[in-house]
Design a protein around this motif. Structure first.
Motif, PDB file in Angstrom:
ATOM      1  N   LEU A   1       0.736  -0.928  -0.077  1.00  0.00           N
ATOM      2  CA  LEU A   1       0.114  -0.010   0.069  1.00  0.00           C
ATOM      3  C   LEU A   1       0.593   1.166   0.524  1.00  0.00           C
ATOM      4  O   LEU A   1       1.766   0.810   0.982  1.00  0.00           O
ATOM      5  CB  LEU A   1      -0.777   0.015   0.972  1.00  0.00           C
ATOM      6  CG  LEU A   1      -2.040  -1.072   1.051  1.00  0.00           C
ATOM      7  CD1 LEU A   1      -2.780  -1.169   2.357  1.00  0.00           C
ATOM      8  CD2 LEU A   1      -3.260  -0.124   0.148  1.00  0.00           C
ATOM      9  N   PHE A   2       0.474   1.759  -1.211  1.00  0.00           N
ATOM     10  CA  PHE A   2       0.930   3.472  -1.084  1.00  0.00           C
ATOM     11  C   PHE A   2       0.062   4.633  -0.404  1.00  0.00           C
ATOM     12  O   PHE A   2      -0.750   3.996  -1.470  1.00  0.00           O
ATOM     13  CB  PHE A   2       2.063   3.605  -2.131  1.00  0.00           C
ATOM     14  CG  PHE A   2       2.739   2.821  -1.901  1.00  0.00           C
ATOM     15  CD1 PHE A   2       4.527   3.199  -1.957  1.00  0.00           C
ATOM     16  CD2 PHE A   2       2.433   1.373  -2.764  1.00  0.00           C
ATOM     17  CE1 PHE A   2       5.484   1.904  -2.632  1.00  0.00           C
ATOM     18  CE2 PHE A   2       3.831   0.518  -2.365  1.00  0.00           C
ATOM     19  CZ  PHE A   2       5.077   0.960  -2.716  1.00  0.00           C
TER      20      PHE A   2
ATOM     21  N   LEU B   1      -5.462  13.013  -1.246  1.00  0.00           N
ATOM     22  CA  LEU B   1      -5.041  12.004  -0.889  1.00  0.00           C
ATOM     23  C   LEU B   1      -5.685  10.861  -1.228  1.00  0.00           C
ATOM     24  O   LEU B   1      -6.476  10.629  -1.582  1.00  0.00           O
ATOM     25  CB  LEU B   1      -5.427  11.767   0.639  1.00  0.00           C
ATOM     26  CG  LEU B   1      -4.680   9.990   1.738  1.00  0.00           C
ATOM     27  CD1 LEU B   1      -3.124  10.399   1.307  1.00  0.00           C
ATOM     28  CD2 LEU B   1      -5.272  10.053   2.517  1.00  0.00           C
ATOM     29  N   LEU B   2      -4.481  10.463  -2.241  1.00  0.00           N
ATOM     30  CA  LEU B   2      -4.988   8.742  -2.378  1.00  0.00           C
ATOM     31  C   LEU B   2      -3.727   7.717  -2.075  1.00  0.00           C
ATOM     32  O   LEU B   2      -3.377   7.909  -1.605  1.00  0.00           O
ATOM     33  CB  LEU B   2      -4.028   8.547  -4.229  1.00  0.00           C
ATOM     34  CG  LEU B   2      -4.752   9.618  -5.343  1.00  0.00           C
ATOM     35  CD1 LEU B   2      -4.213  10.717  -4.925  1.00  0.00           C
ATOM     36  CD2 LEU B   2      -4.238   9.261  -6.361  1.00  0.00           C
ATOM     37  N   MET B   3      -4.831   6.833  -2.094  1.00  0.00           N
ATOM     38  CA  MET B   3      -4.735   5.274  -1.484  1.00  0.00           C
ATOM     39  C   MET B   3      -4.229   4.207  -2.211  1.00  0.00           C
ATOM     40  O   MET B   3      -5.285   3.640  -2.949  1.00  0.00           O
ATOM     41  CB  MET B   3      -5.132   4.670   0.057  1.00  0.00           C
ATOM     42  CG  MET B   3      -4.378   3.441   0.095  1.00  0.00           C
ATOM     43  SD  MET B   3      -2.696   3.949   1.584  1.00  0.00           S
ATOM     44  CE  MET B   3      -3.527   4.145   3.074  1.00  0.00           C
ATOM     45  N   ILE B   4      -2.812   3.691  -3.370  1.00  0.00           N
ATOM     46  CA  ILE B   4      -3.479   2.933  -4.312  1.00  0.00           C
ATOM     47  C   ILE B   4      -2.232   1.644  -3.787  1.00  0.00           C
ATOM     48  O   ILE B   4      -1.956   1.458  -2.287  1.00  0.00           O
ATOM     49  CB  ILE B   4      -2.039   3.468  -5.504  1.00  0.00           C
ATOM     50  CG1 ILE B   4      -0.700   4.100  -4.613  1.00  0.00           C
ATOM     51  CG2 ILE B   4      -3.203   4.557  -5.603  1.00  0.00           C
ATOM     52  CD1 ILE B   4      -0.130   4.220  -6.215  1.00  0.00           C
TER      53      ILE B   4
ATOM     54  N   TRP C   1       3.430   2.484   3.292  1.00  0.00           N
ATOM     55  CA  TRP C   1       1.867   2.738   4.093  1.00  0.00           C
ATOM     56  C   TRP C   1       1.742   1.119   4.908  1.00  0.00           C
ATOM     57  O   TRP C   1       1.560   0.177   4.013  1.00  0.00           O
ATOM     58  CB  TRP C   1       0.813   3.538   4.390  1.00  0.00           C
ATOM     59  CG  TRP C   1       0.376   3.640   4.993  1.00  0.00           C
ATOM     60  CD1 TRP C   1       0.302   4.666   6.001  1.00  0.00           C
ATOM     61  CD2 TRP C   1      -1.467   2.530   5.264  1.00  0.00           C
ATOM     62  NE1 TRP C   1      -0.617   4.154   7.195  1.00  0.00           N
ATOM     63  CE2 TRP C   1      -1.847   3.260   6.625  1.00  0.00           C
ATOM     64  CE3 TRP C   1      -1.855   1.964   4.406  1.00  0.00           C
ATOM     65  CZ2 TRP C   1      -3.055   3.297   6.279  1.00  0.00           C
ATOM     66  CZ3 TRP C   1      -3.350   1.223   4.893  1.00  0.00           C
ATOM     67  CH2 TRP C   1      -3.359   2.534   6.337  1.00  0.00           C
ATOM     68  N   VAL C   2       1.606   0.940   5.757  1.00  0.00           N
ATOM     69  CA  VAL C   2       1.755  -0.461   6.394  1.00  0.00           C
ATOM     70  C   VAL C   2       0.445   0.110   7.585  1.00  0.00           C
ATOM     71  O   VAL C   2       0.689   0.291   8.745  1.00  0.00           O
ATOM     72  CB  VAL C   2       2.797  -0.878   7.758  1.00  0.00           C
ATOM     73  CG1 VAL C   2       2.538  -2.332   8.095  1.00  0.00           C
ATOM     74  CG2 VAL C   2       4.335  -1.146   6.684  1.00  0.00           C
TER      75      VAL C   2
ATOM     76  N   PRO D   1     -10.044  -1.735   6.894  1.00  0.00           N
ATOM     77  CA  PRO D   1     -10.497  -2.658   5.980  1.00  0.00           C
ATOM     78  C   PRO D   1      -9.421  -3.127   4.861  1.00  0.00           C
ATOM     79  O   PRO D   1     -10.057  -3.739   3.819  1.00  0.00           O
ATOM     80  CB  PRO D   1     -11.324  -1.378   5.345  1.00  0.00           C
ATOM     81  CG  PRO D   1     -10.661   0.006   5.276  1.00  0.00           C
ATOM     82  CD  PRO D   1     -10.372   0.563   6.329  1.00  0.00           C
ATOM     83  N   PHE D   2      -8.363  -2.753   4.183  1.00  0.00           N
ATOM     84  CA  PHE D   2      -7.600  -3.694   3.284  1.00  0.00           C
ATOM     85  C   PHE D   2      -6.950  -4.236   4.002  1.00  0.00           C
ATOM     86  O   PHE D   2      -6.012  -4.541   4.373  1.00  0.00           O
ATOM     87  CB  PHE D   2      -6.874  -2.287   2.964  1.00  0.00           C
ATOM     88  CG  PHE D   2      -7.353  -0.645   2.477  1.00  0.00           C
ATOM     89  CD1 PHE D   2      -7.992  -0.391   1.919  1.00  0.00           C
ATOM     90  CD2 PHE D   2      -7.417   0.317   3.514  1.00  0.00           C
ATOM     91  CE1 PHE D   2      -8.734   0.910   1.646  1.00  0.00           C
ATOM     92  CE2 PHE D   2      -7.487   1.186   3.650  1.00  0.00           C
ATOM     93  CZ  PHE D   2      -8.485   1.539   2.219  1.00  0.00           C
TER      94      PHE D   2
END
Length: 92
Positions: free
Chosen positions: A3-4, A51-54, A85-86, A91-92
């Motif tokens: 995750l980034f 903000l994006l989480m990819i 990101w850890v 929910p991921f």
């Protein structure tokens, strides 16, 4: 896959460019979400960025993915910060 967290800082002088390419940018985001590479995204309420989480294999893969964003192509983003990101809870 990792995750980034991605922080976009918008170029203030490129607001008209973002307005012009927002539909294409949103379509690109939707396609990434459907493909599972975009977990969530949203702009900051003050209009300074988003903000994006990819997900990607590595930092180079994250960078390559983001290079395809129409906002990046049209230089509507002043700066991009990408950090792995850890997740501890969520929910991921």
């Amino acid at each position: 896959m990792a995750l980034f967290a991605v922080d976009y800082t918008y170029a203030p002088d490129a607001a008209a460019v973002r307005d012009q390419y927002r539909p294409e940018h949103r379509a690109w985001l939707g396609a990434q979400h459907e493909a599972g590479t975009l977990q969530f995204v949203g702009p900051y309420p003050d209009g300074t960025g988003a903000l994006l989480m990819i997900t990607a294999d590595d930092l180079d893969g994250a960078d390559a993915l983001l290079a395809n964003d129409p906002f990046a192509r049209e230089k509507a983003i002043a700066a991009v910060t990408i950090k792995e990101w850890v997740q501890v809870f969520g929910p991921f």
